[in-house]
Design a protein around this motif. Structure first.
Motif, mmCIF file in Angstrom:
data_model
loop_
_atom_site.group_PDB
_atom_site.id
_atom_site.type_symbol
_atom_site.label_atom_id
_atom_site.label_comp_id
_atom_site.label_asym_id
_atom_site.label_seq_id
_atom_site.Cartn_x
_atom_site.Cartn_y
_atom_site.Cartn_z
ATOM 1 N N GLY A 267 0.812 -1.211 0.000
ATOM 2 C CA GLY A 267 0.000 0.000 0.000
ATOM 3 C C GLY A 267 0.841 1.255 0.000
ATOM 4 O O GLY A 267 0.603 2.162 0.788
ATOM 5 N N VAL A 268 1.798 1.334 -0.890
ATOM 6 C CA VAL A 268 2.716 2.479 -0.924
ATOM 7 C C VAL A 268 2.326 3.421 -2.059
ATOM 8 O O VAL A 268 1.913 2.994 -3.131
ATOM 9 C CB VAL A 268 4.177 1.990 -1.078
ATOM 10 C CG1 VAL A 268 4.375 1.204 -2.339
ATOM 11 C CG2 VAL A 268 5.152 3.138 -1.016
ATOM 12 N N ARG A 269 2.423 4.703 -1.787
ATOM 13 C CA ARG A 269 2.099 5.719 -2.793
ATOM 14 C C ARG A 269 3.254 5.884 -3.777
ATOM 15 O O ARG A 269 4.426 5.764 -3.413
ATOM 16 C CB ARG A 269 1.819 7.055 -2.107
ATOM 17 C CG ARG A 269 0.575 7.024 -1.264
ATOM 18 C CD ARG A 269 0.326 8.300 -0.512
ATOM 19 N NE ARG A 269 0.928 9.474 -1.151
ATOM 20 C CZ ARG A 269 1.063 10.642 -0.565
ATOM 21 N NH1 ARG A 269 0.673 10.827 0.669
ATOM 22 N NH2 ARG A 269 1.600 11.655 -1.198
ATOM 23 N N MET A 270 2.904 6.176 -5.023
ATOM 24 C CA MET A 270 3.922 6.360 -6.061
ATOM 25 C C MET A 270 4.858 7.517 -5.712
ATOM 26 O O MET A 270 6.065 7.440 -5.955
ATOM 27 C CB MET A 270 3.248 6.587 -7.413
ATOM 28 C CG MET A 270 4.200 6.495 -8.585
ATOM 29 S SD MET A 270 5.139 4.941 -8.703
ATOM 30 C CE MET A 270 3.846 3.759 -8.926
ATOM 31 N N GLU A 271 4.332 8.576 -5.106
ATOM 32 C CA GLU A 271 5.182 9.715 -4.714
ATOM 33 C C GLU A 271 6.257 9.275 -3.719
ATOM 34 O O GLU A 271 7.382 9.767 -3.753
ATOM 35 C CB GLU A 271 4.342 10.840 -4.088
ATOM 36 C CG GLU A 271 3.367 11.483 -5.041
ATOM 37 C CD GLU A 271 2.018 10.770 -5.075
ATOM 38 O OE1 GLU A 271 1.740 9.919 -4.217
ATOM 39 O OE2 GLU A 271 1.241 11.063 -5.991
ATOM 40 N N THR A 272 5.882 8.350 -2.839
ATOM 41 C CA THR A 272 6.836 7.826 -1.859
ATOM 42 C C THR A 272 7.935 7.045 -2.561
ATOM 43 O O THR A 272 9.120 7.207 -2.251
ATOM 44 C CB THR A 272 6.118 6.941 -0.822
ATOM 45 O OG1 THR A 272 5.117 7.724 -0.162
ATOM 46 C CG2 THR A 272 7.090 6.383 0.196
ATOM 47 N N LEU A 273 7.559 6.213 -3.522
ATOM 48 C CA LEU A 273 8.562 5.451 -4.280
ATOM 49 C C LEU A 273 9.486 6.376 -5.062
ATOM 50 O O LEU A 273 10.691 6.135 -5.125
ATOM 51 C CB LEU A 273 7.881 4.466 -5.232
ATOM 52 C CG LEU A 273 7.175 3.292 -4.579
ATOM 53 C CD1 LEU A 273 6.522 2.426 -5.649
ATOM 54 C CD2 LEU A 273 8.133 2.472 -3.735
ATOM 55 N N HIS A 274 8.938 7.442 -5.638
ATOM 56 C CA HIS A 274 9.775 8.406 -6.367
ATOM 57 C C HIS A 274 10.787 9.056 -5.426
ATOM 58 O O HIS A 274 11.969 9.189 -5.775
ATOM 59 C CB HIS A 274 8.917 9.483 -7.029
ATOM 60 C CG HIS A 274 8.105 9.017 -8.187
ATOM 61 N ND1 HIS A 274 8.581 8.195 -9.186
ATOM 62 C CD2 HIS A 274 6.816 9.264 -8.506
ATOM 63 C CE1 HIS A 274 7.631 7.964 -10.064
ATOM 64 N NE2 HIS A 274 6.541 8.597 -9.675
ATOM 65 N N ALA A 275 10.353 9.439 -4.242
ATOM 66 C CA ALA A 275 11.248 10.085 -3.272
ATOM 67 C C ALA A 275 12.354 9.121 -2.834
ATOM 68 O O ALA A 275 13.520 9.515 -2.719
ATOM 69 C CB ALA A 275 10.455 10.562 -2.061
ATOM 70 N N ILE A 276 11.994 7.876 -2.608
ATOM 71 C CA ILE A 276 12.986 6.870 -2.196
ATOM 72 C C ILE A 276 13.984 6.624 -3.318
ATOM 73 O O ILE A 276 15.198 6.571 -3.087
ATOM 74 C CB ILE A 276 12.288 5.570 -1.772
ATOM 75 C CG1 ILE A 276 11.497 5.790 -0.481
ATOM 76 C CG2 ILE A 276 13.297 4.438 -1.611
ATOM 77 C CD1 ILE A 276 10.562 4.656 -0.126
ATOM 78 N N ALA A 277 13.471 6.487 -4.534
ATOM 79 C CA ALA A 277 14.358 6.256 -5.678
ATOM 80 C C ALA A 277 15.340 7.407 -5.855
ATOM 81 O O ALA A 277 16.542 7.181 -6.065
ATOM 82 C CB ALA A 277 13.530 6.040 -6.947
ATOM 83 N N ARG A 278 14.842 8.634 -5.764
ATOM 84 C CA ARG A 278 15.737 9.797 -5.875
ATOM 85 C C ARG A 278 16.814 9.762 -4.793
ATOM 86 O O ARG A 278 17.983 10.038 -5.052
ATOM 87 C CB ARG A 278 14.944 11.099 -5.791
ATOM 88 C CG ARG A 278 14.266 11.496 -7.079
ATOM 89 C CD ARG A 278 13.712 12.915 -7.028
ATOM 90 N NE ARG A 278 12.765 13.135 -5.930
ATOM 91 C CZ ARG A 278 11.456 12.903 -6.000
ATOM 92 N NH1 ARG A 278 10.931 12.441 -7.104
ATOM 93 N NH2 ARG A 278 10.681 13.137 -4.963
ATOM 94 N N ALA A 279 16.418 9.428 -3.573
ATOM 95 C CA ALA A 279 17.377 9.384 -2.460
ATOM 96 C C ALA A 279 18.437 8.305 -2.666
ATOM 97 O O ALA A 279 19.563 8.446 -2.208
ATOM 98 C CB ALA A 279 16.632 9.156 -1.146
ATOM 99 N N LEU A 280 18.059 7.236 -3.359
ATOM 100 C CA LEU A 280 19.001 6.140 -3.623
ATOM 101 C C LEU A 280 19.785 6.333 -4.921
ATOM 102 O O LEU A 280 20.733 5.601 -5.193
ATOM 103 C CB LEU A 280 18.247 4.802 -3.693
ATOM 104 C CG LEU A 280 17.691 4.286 -2.377
ATOM 105 C CD1 LEU A 280 16.770 3.093 -2.632
ATOM 106 C CD2 LEU A 280 18.826 3.902 -1.428
ATOM 107 N N GLY A 281 19.355 7.292 -5.734
ATOM 108 C CA GLY A 281 20.027 7.526 -7.010
ATOM 109 C C GLY A 281 19.708 6.466 -8.046
ATOM 110 O O GLY A 281 20.560 6.142 -8.885
ATOM 111 N N VAL A 282 18.496 5.919 -7.989
ATOM 112 C CA VAL A 282 18.068 4.907 -8.954
ATOM 113 C C VAL A 282 16.742 5.342 -9.574
ATOM 114 O O VAL A 282 16.101 6.276 -9.104
ATOM 115 C CB VAL A 282 17.914 3.501 -8.309
ATOM 116 C CG1 VAL A 282 19.234 3.038 -7.711
ATOM 117 C CG2 VAL A 282 16.809 3.492 -7.259
#
Length: 88
Positions: A43-58
């Motif tokens: 149940g994760v929001r796409m905005e959350t995944l985008h923020a995590i991906a940016r933080a990881l550089g992926v």
């Protein structure tokens, strides 16, 4: 897909040498969503995944990639999942 997401997030986070708390800070999130994703919550929001991906550089799609064994060899190939339709 939640299992793949959990495994990919954990793998990328650990490869960067980050704790869940450190990743949350870099992504400007609380640690709760990171923990929930790594525990397999889907149940994760796409905005959350985008923020995590940016933080990881992926790429966000890297977090959601499904890795399956290649039938013709012992290597693996990545199969991307279309976010909106579920097709390959």
């Amino acid at each position: 897909m939640s299992d793949e997401l959990a495994q990919n997030l954990r793998r990328y986070r650990r490869a960067k040498g980050l704790s869940q708390e450190q990743l949350a800070h870099r992504a400007s999130l609380s640690v709760g969503p990171i923990r929930k994703i790594e525990q397999g919550d889907d149940g994760v929001r796409m905005e959350t995944l985008h923020a995590i991906a940016r933080a990881l550089g992926v790429k966000t799609s890297d977090l959601m990639a499904v890795v399956r064994p290649n039938r013709s060899s012992t290597t693996t190939r990545t199969v991307s999942i279309c976010e909106s339709c579920g097709s390959r």
